[in-house]
Scaffold this motif. Sequence first.
Motif, PDB file in Angstrom:
ATOM      1  N   ILE A 188      68.160  53.803  -3.435  1.00 31.21           N
ATOM      2  CA  ILE A 188      67.532  52.347  -3.595  1.00 31.21           C
ATOM      3  C   ILE A 188      68.765  51.348  -4.113  1.00 31.21           C
ATOM      4  O   ILE A 188      68.558  50.241  -4.151  1.00 31.21           O
ATOM      5  CB  ILE A 188      66.275  52.341  -4.798  1.00 31.21           C
ATOM      6  N   GLY A 189      70.298  51.979  -4.289  1.00 27.27           N
ATOM      7  CA  GLY A 189      71.060  50.974  -4.612  1.00 27.27           C
ATOM      8  C   GLY A 189      71.396  49.898  -3.604  1.00 27.27           C
ATOM      9  O   GLY A 189      72.022  48.857  -4.237  1.00 27.27           O
ATOM     10  N   PHE A 190      70.971  50.030  -2.630  1.00 27.02           N
ATOM     11  CA  PHE A 190      71.289  48.897  -1.572  1.00 27.02           C
ATOM     12  C   PHE A 190      70.274  48.020  -1.612  1.00 27.02           C
ATOM     13  O   PHE A 190      70.617  46.881  -0.790  1.00 27.02           O
ATOM     14  CB  PHE A 190      71.506  49.601  -0.081  1.00 27.02           C
TER      15      PHE A 190
ATOM     16  N   GLY B 166      90.857  49.724  11.432  1.00 23.61           N
ATOM     17  CA  GLY B 166      90.074  50.578  11.357  1.00 23.61           C
ATOM     18  C   GLY B 166      90.920  51.273  10.215  1.00 23.61           C
ATOM     19  O   GLY B 166      90.061  51.750   9.068  1.00 23.61           O
ATOM     20  N   PRO B 167      92.009  51.808  10.339  1.00 25.67           N
ATOM     21  CA  PRO B 167      92.540  52.670   9.093  1.00 25.67           C
ATOM     22  C   PRO B 167      92.771  52.023   7.704  1.00 25.67           C
ATOM     23  O   PRO B 167      92.741  52.622   6.955  1.00 25.67           O
ATOM     24  CB  PRO B 167      94.210  53.341   9.659  1.00 25.67           C
ATOM     25  N   SER B 168      93.083  50.717   7.874  1.00 22.97           N
ATOM     26  CA  SER B 168      93.044  49.815   6.572  1.00 22.97           C
ATOM     27  C   SER B 168      91.713  49.752   5.941  1.00 22.97           C
ATOM     28  O   SER B 168      91.900  50.075   4.526  1.00 22.97           O
ATOM     29  CB  SER B 168      93.499  48.429   6.973  1.00 22.97           C
ATOM     30  N   ILE B 169      90.530  49.697   6.719  1.00 22.06           N
ATOM     31  CA  ILE B 169      89.411  49.690   6.024  1.00 22.06           C
ATOM     32  C   ILE B 169      89.184  51.192   5.618  1.00 22.06           C
ATOM     33  O   ILE B 169      88.395  51.608   4.486  1.00 22.06           O
ATOM     34  CB  ILE B 169      87.994  49.443   7.162  1.00 22.06           C
ATOM     35  N   GLY B 170      89.456  52.290   6.306  1.00 21.45           N
ATOM     36  CA  GLY B 170      89.561  53.483   6.000  1.00 21.45           C
ATOM     37  C   GLY B 170      90.129  53.950   4.640  1.00 21.45           C
ATOM     38  O   GLY B 170      89.651  54.397   3.750  1.00 21.45           O
ATOM     39  N   ILE B 171      91.213  53.247   4.579  1.00 18.76           N
ATOM     40  CA  ILE B 171      92.213  53.350   3.146  1.00 18.76           C
ATOM     41  C   ILE B 171      91.166  52.787   1.872  1.00 18.76           C
ATOM     42  O   ILE B 171      91.038  53.453   0.766  1.00 18.76           O
ATOM     43  CB  ILE B 171      93.403  52.518   3.216  1.00 18.76           C
ATOM     44  N   ILE B 172      90.569  51.636   2.118  1.00 23.65           N
ATOM     45  CA  ILE B 172      89.639  51.236   0.923  1.00 23.65           C
ATOM     46  C   ILE B 172      88.464  51.942   0.764  1.00 23.65           C
ATOM     47  O   ILE B 172      88.139  52.415  -0.609  1.00 23.65           O
ATOM     48  CB  ILE B 172      89.067  49.639   1.618  1.00 23.65           C
ATOM     49  N   ALA B 173      88.073  52.836   1.627  1.00 23.56           N
ATOM     50  CA  ALA B 173      86.882  53.619   1.744  1.00 23.56           C
ATOM     51  C   ALA B 173      87.411  54.833   0.816  1.00 23.56           C
ATOM     52  O   ALA B 173      86.708  55.638  -0.041  1.00 23.56           O
ATOM     53  CB  ALA B 173      86.060  54.140   2.814  1.00 23.56           C
ATOM     54  N   VAL B 174      88.625  55.510   1.172  1.00 25.87           N
ATOM     55  CA  VAL B 174      89.040  56.617   0.699  1.00 25.87           C
ATOM     56  C   VAL B 174      89.346  56.340  -0.888  1.00 25.87           C
ATOM     57  O   VAL B 174      89.013  57.274  -1.682  1.00 25.87           O
ATOM     58  CB  VAL B 174      90.333  57.383   1.409  1.00 25.87           C
ATOM     59  N   LEU B 175      89.790  55.238  -1.140  1.00 25.00           N
ATOM     60  CA  LEU B 175      90.249  54.932  -2.532  1.00 25.00           C
ATOM     61  C   LEU B 175      89.008  55.088  -3.314  1.00 25.00           C
ATOM     62  O   LEU B 175      88.964  55.544  -4.725  1.00 25.00           O
ATOM     63  CB  LEU B 175      90.718  53.524  -2.487  1.00 25.00           C
TER      64      LEU B 175
ATOM     65  N   LEU C  21      76.035  55.945  -7.576  1.00 26.34           N
ATOM     66  CA  LEU C  21      77.433  54.960  -7.299  1.00 26.34           C
ATOM     67  C   LEU C  21      78.383  55.388  -6.345  1.00 26.34           C
ATOM     68  O   LEU C  21      78.721  54.389  -5.778  1.00 26.34           O
ATOM     69  CB  LEU C  21      77.733  54.845  -8.859  1.00 26.34           C
ATOM     70  N   TYR C  22      78.785  56.711  -6.549  1.00 26.14           N
ATOM     71  CA  TYR C  22      79.496  57.169  -5.361  1.00 26.14           C
ATOM     72  C   TYR C  22      79.259  56.718  -3.986  1.00 26.14           C
ATOM     73  O   TYR C  22      80.097  55.977  -3.321  1.00 26.14           O
ATOM     74  CB  TYR C  22      79.702  58.660  -5.390  1.00 26.14           C
ATOM     75  N   VAL C  23      78.147  57.082  -3.497  1.00 23.58           N
ATOM     76  CA  VAL C  23      77.668  56.448  -2.196  1.00 23.58           C
ATOM     77  C   VAL C  23      77.619  54.847  -1.967  1.00 23.58           C
ATOM     78  O   VAL C  23      78.080  54.425  -1.117  1.00 23.58           O
ATOM     79  CB  VAL C  23      76.462  57.179  -2.119  1.00 23.58           C
ATOM     80  N   VAL C  24      76.868  54.530  -3.005  1.00 23.91           N
ATOM     81  CA  VAL C  24      76.627  53.005  -2.725  1.00 23.91           C
ATOM     82  C   VAL C  24      77.651  52.012  -2.819  1.00 23.91           C
ATOM     83  O   VAL C  24      78.202  51.461  -2.241  1.00 23.91           O
ATOM     84  CB  VAL C  24      75.634  52.520  -3.957  1.00 23.91           C
ATOM     85  N   SER C  25      78.692  52.262  -3.936  1.00 23.63           N
ATOM     86  CA  SER C  25      80.376  51.649  -3.963  1.00 23.63           C
ATOM     87  C   SER C  25      80.886  51.798  -2.842  1.00 23.63           C
ATOM     88  O   SER C  25      81.845  50.845  -2.562  1.00 23.63           O
ATOM     89  CB  SER C  25      80.814  52.116  -5.372  1.00 23.63           C
ATOM     90  N   THR C  26      80.990  53.029  -2.134  1.00 25.59           N
ATOM     91  CA  THR C  26      81.880  53.220  -0.896  1.00 25.59           C
ATOM     92  C   THR C  26      81.352  52.369  -0.007  1.00 25.59           C
ATOM     93  O   THR C  26      82.095  51.864   0.824  1.00 25.59           O
ATOM     94  CB  THR C  26      81.945  54.754  -0.644  1.00 25.59           C
ATOM     95  N   ILE C  27      80.054  52.711   0.383  1.00 25.24           N
ATOM     96  CA  ILE C  27      79.510  51.722   1.408  1.00 25.24           C
ATOM     97  C   ILE C  27      79.420  50.302   1.240  1.00 25.24           C
ATOM     98  O   ILE C  27      79.797  49.589   2.080  1.00 25.24           O
ATOM     99  CB  ILE C  27      78.152  52.186   2.029  1.00 25.24           C
ATOM    100  N   GLN C  28      79.328  49.907  -0.080  1.00 26.52           N
ATOM    101  CA  GLN C  28      79.458  48.669  -0.537  1.00 26.52           C
ATOM    102  C   GLN C  28      80.742  47.974   0.057  1.00 26.52           C
ATOM    103  O   GLN C  28      80.890  46.944   0.492  1.00 26.52           O
ATOM    104  CB  GLN C  28      78.818  48.198  -1.669  1.00 26.52           C
ATOM    105  N   SER C  29      81.790  48.671  -0.472  1.00 28.90           N
ATOM    106  CA  SER C  29      83.319  48.129  -0.152  1.00 28.90           C
ATOM    107  C   SER C  29      83.626  48.039   1.083  1.00 28.90           C
ATOM    108  O   SER C  29      84.185  47.136   1.784  1.00 28.90           O
ATOM    109  CB  SER C  29      84.189  49.211  -0.919  1.00 28.90           C
ATOM    110  N   VAL C  30      82.927  48.811   2.091  1.00 33.35           N
ATOM    111  CA  VAL C  30      83.347  48.939   3.313  1.00 33.35           C
ATOM    112  C   VAL C  30      82.644  47.653   4.025  1.00 33.35           C
ATOM    113  O   VAL C  30      82.893  47.069   4.934  1.00 33.35           O
ATOM    114  CB  VAL C  30      82.911  50.198   4.218  1.00 33.35           C
ATOM    115  N   ILE C  31      81.323  47.433   3.485  1.00 31.84           N
ATOM    116  CA  ILE C  31      80.454  46.142   4.088  1.00 31.84           C
ATOM    117  C   ILE C  31      81.203  44.959   3.755  1.00 31.84           C
ATOM    118  O   ILE C  31      81.081  44.064   4.456  1.00 31.84           O
ATOM    119  CB  ILE C  31      78.911  46.303   3.534  1.00 31.84           C
TER     120      ILE C  31
END
Length: 494
Positions: free
Chosen positions: A366-368, A448-457, A468-478
């Motif tokens: 429900i975090g999204f 692509g790899p620059s967005i990937g770095i944000i996701a990996v961080l 929070l792990y899932v939601v915050s990662t996907i939120q940062s990518v979005i």
Amino acid sequence: MTNQQVIGVHSDHATAMISVRQAPLTKLTTYFGVPCIVTGILLFTSVNSVSLIQIIASFALLAFPWVSYRRWVKRNKPGLPVFALIAGLHWLYFAVAVFWGNRLIPVWYLTSDRTSDDAVTAVLFMALLGVVAFGLGLRIRLFQFSSWTIARRKSDEKGFWDYVRLLLISGVAFSYLPSAIYLFGESGRNWMLALQSTVPLFAAVLLLRKYFQGSATRLDQALILFYVLSRILTGLGSGWSGSIFYLGLAIGLVYLLERRRIPTIALILVLVAVVFLQTGKSEFRAQYWYSDNTNDALFDRINFWLEGSIQEWQEILSDPTGEKLIDQLRSSILRVSLLTHAANVYEQTPEIVPFQGGKLYEFAIIGFIPRFVWTDKPSGNDANRFYQVAYSVTPEGRLYSVSIAIGYLIEAYISFGWAGIVAIMFMIGIMIGTLNRVFFIHSTELIGPSIGIIAVLSLLRVETQMGLYVVSTIQSVIVTLLVLLPTVALRRRR
């Protein structure tokens, strides 16, 4: 054939035989030398009694990421060594404290009771099982993404870089307006936080990659320095040493992607800075977090923290016995340790606290949903709060002033036991493997790899609860993709 030729043939044959014999030894040294040395140093300096099985398990937890990293270097694999990074963090959070931690049970009513040796051993095997399941999940390929890429519009490359510079400058300026995160009320707070932190970081990553590739202008270099100094100043002024650590981590990930080796010296400097600041952090927070003293200027706050840390270290280093230094180092290590918390969970579950099933994973689903749609939506910290109360870590009356995360691995055990560790870590592996293939399949590209770095961080926060792990990662990518929309397009590769 002359005697000299015969001697030469035998000499070449002997040299070849020696090389064959040395090859396996060289390979073993390359892959297992560092884990052996590090484990040996930890054992030699250990303040705890460590059993043989704990030594072997700790060695294995370090060997997995190190071997994976060496294979990534040798085979020139694309992207970042994601398995090595996340498995290495599990070694840091679960194995190092076996040797240097105090092993006291982390309950709010102070006690001298220690976690049992069996519980410590069980936690090490939890971490090993989780790392193996995570690695297996990484290998699962659900989709094929090689035909598509996110690319900047070639017709306006100068405009693209001007836009990136604007994102960095405006993002840094935005970070100096803490009240701006409530621009859209409490319901938009998390998204505004993402804009405040993720957007300028992403712009800095793009410029850093440009710098390491040798094409950065003087303006780009000045903006990178401007961003780094701004992050350090805001971190020191707000009492968050972690922001400095994650800044160093972000720069290290860019370096690792571009240079394909660990920035050892820079990493050591960041760790030294964080350890140095730990001594004055409590006094700083007592002065500025838990009092009405909120009017001091930024540099006054920074000066207060630095002077407090210097005074503390002068006292620590003047101790002739060295006990204060050891206590401080152990205290710093325990800040990145989940060992005693995990042992506490193991000893109480399910005999005292029953398995929770899927209750702790509601926020991952429900975090999204935006809070303006569901105003009474459960908090992402509910899983932490359950742990803190159920396992007597925090009294219920202090839940809103103290937050303690136990990480998704231990949360999986609380939910489903040993089977939960396998299932949850396997699914996390699938998720991270998919993101890794989406953004790093073409490592030489820019976006692509620059967005990937944000996701990996974001994915390196292994101490975070699953929701929070899932939601915050996907939120940062979005958020990153949204701010890029004016300048990029999705293209099919030839």
